[in-house]
Design a protein around this motif. Structure first.
Motif, PDB file in Angstrom:
ATOM      1  N   GLN A 118      69.863  16.258  36.433  1.00 30.39           N
ATOM      2  CA  GLN A 118      68.672  15.819  35.716  1.00 30.39           C
ATOM      3  C   GLN A 118      68.583  14.301  35.680  1.00 30.39           C
ATOM      4  O   GLN A 118      69.583  13.610  35.520  1.00 30.39           O
ATOM      5  N   LEU A 119      67.366  13.829  35.849  1.00 34.41           N
ATOM      6  CA  LEU A 119      67.076  12.403  35.699  1.00 34.41           C
ATOM      7  C   LEU A 119      65.955  12.287  34.682  1.00 34.41           C
ATOM      8  O   LEU A 119      64.838  12.710  34.945  1.00 34.41           O
ATOM      9  N   ARG A 120      66.262  11.767  33.532  1.00 32.91           N
ATOM     10  CA  ARG A 120      65.287  11.691  32.457  1.00 32.91           C
ATOM     11  C   ARG A 120      64.632  10.317  32.416  1.00 32.91           C
ATOM     12  O   ARG A 120      65.307   9.300  32.372  1.00 32.91           O
ATOM     13  N   ILE A 121      63.298  10.324  32.435  1.00 33.33           N
ATOM     14  CA  ILE A 121      62.507   9.102  32.426  1.00 33.33           C
ATOM     15  C   ILE A 121      61.678   9.064  31.151  1.00 33.33           C
ATOM     16  O   ILE A 121      61.074  10.066  30.765  1.00 33.33           O
ATOM     17  N   LEU A 122      61.669   7.911  30.486  1.00 31.95           N
ATOM     18  CA  LEU A 122      60.873   7.761  29.275  1.00 31.95           C
ATOM     19  C   LEU A 122      59.394   7.954  29.604  1.00 31.95           C
ATOM     20  O   LEU A 122      58.826   7.216  30.410  1.00 31.95           O
ATOM     21  N   ALA A 123      58.795   8.982  29.010  1.00 31.91           N
ATOM     22  CA  ALA A 123      57.395   9.314  29.305  1.00 31.91           C
ATOM     23  C   ALA A 123      56.473   8.823  28.202  1.00 31.91           C
ATOM     24  O   ALA A 123      55.559   9.523  27.772  1.00 31.91           O
ATOM     25  N   GLU A 124      56.706   7.610  27.737  1.00 34.98           N
ATOM     26  CA  GLU A 124      55.864   6.987  26.730  1.00 34.98           C
ATOM     27  C   GLU A 124      55.353   5.654  27.263  1.00 34.98           C
ATOM     28  O   GLU A 124      56.077   4.934  27.957  1.00 34.98           O
ATOM     29  N   VAL A 125      54.114   5.337  26.938  1.00 33.61           N
ATOM     30  CA  VAL A 125      53.521   4.076  27.393  1.00 33.61           C
ATOM     31  C   VAL A 125      54.113   2.948  26.550  1.00 33.61           C
ATOM     32  O   VAL A 125      53.754   2.772  25.387  1.00 33.61           O
ATOM     33  N   SER A 126      55.030   2.207  27.143  1.00 34.86           N
ATOM     34  CA  SER A 126      55.723   1.149  26.398  1.00 34.86           C
ATOM     35  C   SER A 126      54.889  -0.127  26.287  1.00 34.86           C
ATOM     36  O   SER A 126      55.152  -0.965  25.428  1.00 34.86           O
ATOM     37  N   GLU A 127      53.883  -0.281  27.152  1.00 34.28           N
ATOM     38  CA  GLU A 127      53.041  -1.488  27.156  1.00 34.28           C
ATOM     39  C   GLU A 127      51.565  -1.085  27.131  1.00 34.28           C
ATOM     40  O   GLU A 127      50.823  -1.328  28.101  1.00 34.28           O
ATOM     41  N   PRO A 128      51.099  -0.480  26.043  1.00 34.05           N
ATOM     42  CA  PRO A 128      49.715   0.010  26.025  1.00 34.05           C
ATOM     43  C   PRO A 128      48.674  -1.094  26.198  1.00 34.05           C
ATOM     44  O   PRO A 128      47.650  -0.883  26.846  1.00 34.05           O
ATOM     45  N   LEU A 129      48.936  -2.284  25.646  1.00 35.52           N
ATOM     46  CA  LEU A 129      47.961  -3.371  25.766  1.00 35.52           C
ATOM     47  C   LEU A 129      47.829  -3.814  27.222  1.00 35.52           C
ATOM     48  O   LEU A 129      46.717  -3.981  27.737  1.00 35.52           O
ATOM     49  N   ALA A 130      48.948  -4.003  27.900  1.00 35.07           N
ATOM     50  CA  ALA A 130      48.906  -4.422  29.293  1.00 35.07           C
ATOM     51  C   ALA A 130      48.271  -3.360  30.176  1.00 35.07           C
ATOM     52  O   ALA A 130      47.456  -3.667  31.049  1.00 35.07           O
ATOM     53  N   VAL A 131      48.617  -2.090  29.937  1.00 35.69           N
ATOM     54  CA  VAL A 131      48.036  -1.008  30.727  1.00 35.69           C
ATOM     55  C   VAL A 131      46.530  -0.939  30.524  1.00 35.69           C
ATOM     56  O   VAL A 131      45.753  -0.835  31.481  1.00 35.69           O
ATOM     57  N   CYS A 132      46.086  -1.045  29.279  1.00 39.28           N
ATOM     58  CA  CYS A 132      44.665  -0.968  28.972  1.00 39.28           C
ATOM     59  C   CYS A 132      43.903  -2.118  29.631  1.00 39.28           C
ATOM     60  O   CYS A 132      42.850  -1.923  30.245  1.00 39.28           O
ATOM     61  N   ARG A 133      44.443  -3.327  29.540  1.00 36.47           N
ATOM     62  CA  ARG A 133      43.778  -4.486  30.138  1.00 36.47           C
ATOM     63  C   ARG A 133      43.741  -4.376  31.658  1.00 36.47           C
ATOM     64  O   ARG A 133      42.756  -4.766  32.293  1.00 36.47           O
ATOM     65  N   MET A 134      44.803  -3.843  32.252  1.00 33.32           N
ATOM     66  CA  MET A 134      44.803  -3.662  33.700  1.00 33.32           C
ATOM     67  C   MET A 134      43.740  -2.658  34.124  1.00 33.32           C
ATOM     68  O   MET A 134      43.032  -2.874  35.119  1.00 33.32           O
ATOM     69  N   LEU A 135      43.593  -1.582  33.367  1.00 30.57           N
ATOM     70  CA  LEU A 135      42.585  -0.572  33.700  1.00 30.57           C
ATOM     71  C   LEU A 135      41.174  -1.141  33.571  1.00 30.57           C
ATOM     72  O   LEU A 135      40.292  -0.843  34.390  1.00 30.57           O
ATOM     73  N   ILE A 136      40.943  -1.963  32.546  1.00 29.70           N
ATOM     74  CA  ILE A 136      39.630  -2.609  32.395  1.00 29.70           C
ATOM     75  C   ILE A 136      39.379  -3.549  33.565  1.00 29.70           C
ATOM     76  O   ILE A 136      38.270  -3.582  34.133  1.00 29.70           O
ATOM     77  N   LYS A 137      40.375  -4.331  33.950  1.00 33.23           N
ATOM     78  CA  LYS A 137      40.227  -5.245  35.094  1.00 33.23           C
ATOM     79  C   LYS A 137      39.864  -4.472  36.357  1.00 33.23           C
ATOM     80  O   LYS A 137      38.985  -4.882  37.122  1.00 33.23           O
ATOM     81  N   ILE A 138      40.525  -3.357  36.584  1.00 32.16           N
ATOM     82  CA  ILE A 138      40.233  -2.533  37.758  1.00 32.16           C
ATOM     83  C   ILE A 138      38.762  -2.099  37.737  1.00 32.16           C
ATOM     84  O   ILE A 138      38.055  -2.184  38.747  1.00 32.16           O
ATOM     85  N   GLY A 139      38.304  -1.640  36.574  1.00 30.43           N
ATOM     86  CA  GLY A 139      36.913  -1.200  36.457  1.00 30.43           C
ATOM     87  C   GLY A 139      35.920  -2.324  36.670  1.00 30.43           C
ATOM     88  O   GLY A 139      34.918  -2.165  37.379  1.00 30.43           O
ATOM     89  N   LEU A 140      36.198  -3.482  36.077  1.00 32.83           N
ATOM     90  CA  LEU A 140      35.271  -4.610  36.196  1.00 32.83           C
ATOM     91  C   LEU A 140      35.213  -5.142  37.629  1.00 32.83           C
ATOM     92  O   LEU A 140      34.138  -5.481  38.133  1.00 32.83           O
ATOM     93  N   GLU A 141      36.347  -5.220  38.293  1.00 31.83           N
ATOM     94  CA  GLU A 141      36.341  -5.703  39.677  1.00 31.83           C
ATOM     95  C   GLU A 141      35.680  -4.694  40.610  1.00 31.83           C
ATOM     96  O   GLU A 141      35.027  -5.083  41.587  1.00 31.83           O
TER      97      GLU A 141
END
Length: 245
Positions: A118-141
Motif C-alpha cells: 500500500q502507498l497512502r497519499i494525503l487526499a486533502e487539498v493542502s493549498e486551497p487558495l493556490a488551487v482556486c487561484r490557479m483554476l481561475i487563472k486557467i478560466g480567464l486565460e
C-alpha cells in the motif's frame, strides 16, 4: 517571434510581452498544454503566477497525485517527487509507474521483502487558495484567448482581482471531484487526451471546468454564484471547497 501589444488581463500593463503562458501549467498538462494568446498575460504576472500560485497548487492534492501517476515532469524536466510516510516517491517517466526512496533502513528492508503493498497519499487539498487561484487563472486565460473583451470586462473584475491580488478576508470556492483509482487506470492509456478546458454558464454565471484523468474541477468566474446546496445528493464524490486569503 511576433510580440503582441494587448493589455495584460491581470494588471492592465500595456506594451510588448514575450511571456509564453500555458493555460494549464506544463507540469500538469505536459509539453502539449494549450498556450494562451501571447500578450494577454505580461512577463511579470506570468512569473508571479508560476512561482506564487502554480507551484504550491501543483504540490497539493489532487494535482500532486495526478503528477505522480502521470509522470509529467516539471517545466525544467525533473521528475515529480512527493513525500509519503515510507519516504519519497518519484515518477519514472512512465505513466502509472514510480519508485520509493525509503526514509529508513527498516522501511527499505520491509519494501525489499515485499511486506507492504500500500502507498497512502494525503487526499486533502493542502493549498486551497493556490488551487482556486490557479483554476481561475486557467478560466480567464481560456476566455481571453478566444474573447479578449469579455476577459477584461467588468463582469469578470472580481475574478481577476481574487486571482492576482486577493485581499485579506476575500473568499472564493471551487468544486472538486477526484478519484485516484480512475486517475491511475486512465493514465495507463497515454493515447487518450485527458486535459480539457471548458467555459460555460451556470445560472447565468460564467464557470471554468477543467477535466483531467480522474479529476473534475468547476470554479465560478463571477462572485454571485454559490455552491449547490444539494451537492452531496446529486454528486456524492464531489465537494465544495472554500478558499480564503
Amino acid at each position: 517571434m511576433k510580440i503582441n501589444e494587448v493589455c495584460c488581463i491581470f494588471c492592465g500593463s500595456k506594451g510588448p510581452s514575450s511571456a509564453i503562458s500555458h493555460i494549464v501549467p506544463e507540469s500538469l498538462g505536459g509539453p502539449h498544454s494549450p498556450i494562451a494568446t501571447q500578450g494577454i498575460t505580461c512577463n511579470k504576472c506570468n512569473q508571479y503566477f508560476g512561482q506564487k500560485v502554480e507551484q504550491p497548487a501543483l504540490r497539493s492534492f489532487p494535482y500532486s497525485a495526478y503528477r505522480l501517476f502521470s509522470s509529467v515532469p516539471s517545466k525544467k524536466g525533473r521528475p515529480f517527487e512527493m513525500p509519503v510516510w515510507q519516504g519519497t516517491v518519484q515518477g519514472t517517466g512512465m505513466p502509472g509507474q514510480f519508485f520509493i526512496r525509503p526514509a529508513t533502513d527498516a522501511i527499505r528492508e520491509t519494501l525489499q521483502k515485499n511486506k507492504t503493498g500500500q502507498l497512502r497519499i494525503l487526499a486533502e487539498v493542502s493549498e486551497p487558495l493556490a488551487v482556486c487561484r490557479m483554476l481561475i487563472k486557467i478560466g480567464l486565460e481560456q476566455i481571453a484567448s478566444n474573447a479578449y473583451e469579455m476577459a477584461v470586462s467588468d463582469r469578470l473584475h472580481a475574478a481577476r482581482e481574487f486571482c492576482r491580488r486577493p485581499k485579506h478576508g476575500d473568499r472564493w470556492w471551487f468544486l472538486l471531484f477526484a478519484d485516484p483509482i480512475i486517475m491511475q487506470s486512465r493514465l495507463s492509456k497515454p493515447e487518450e487526451d485527458f486535459c480539457q478546458i471548458e467555459v460555460t454558464e451556470q445560472q447565468g454565471q460564467l464557470c471554468a471546468i477543467l477535466r483531467l484523468a480522474g479529476i473534475l474541477t468547476i470554479v465560478p468566474l463571477e462572485s454571485n454564484l454559490l455552491p449547490p446546496s444539494d451537492l452531496g445528493e446529486k454528486l456524492p464524490k464531489c465537494r465544495a471547497i472554500w478558499a480564503a486569503s
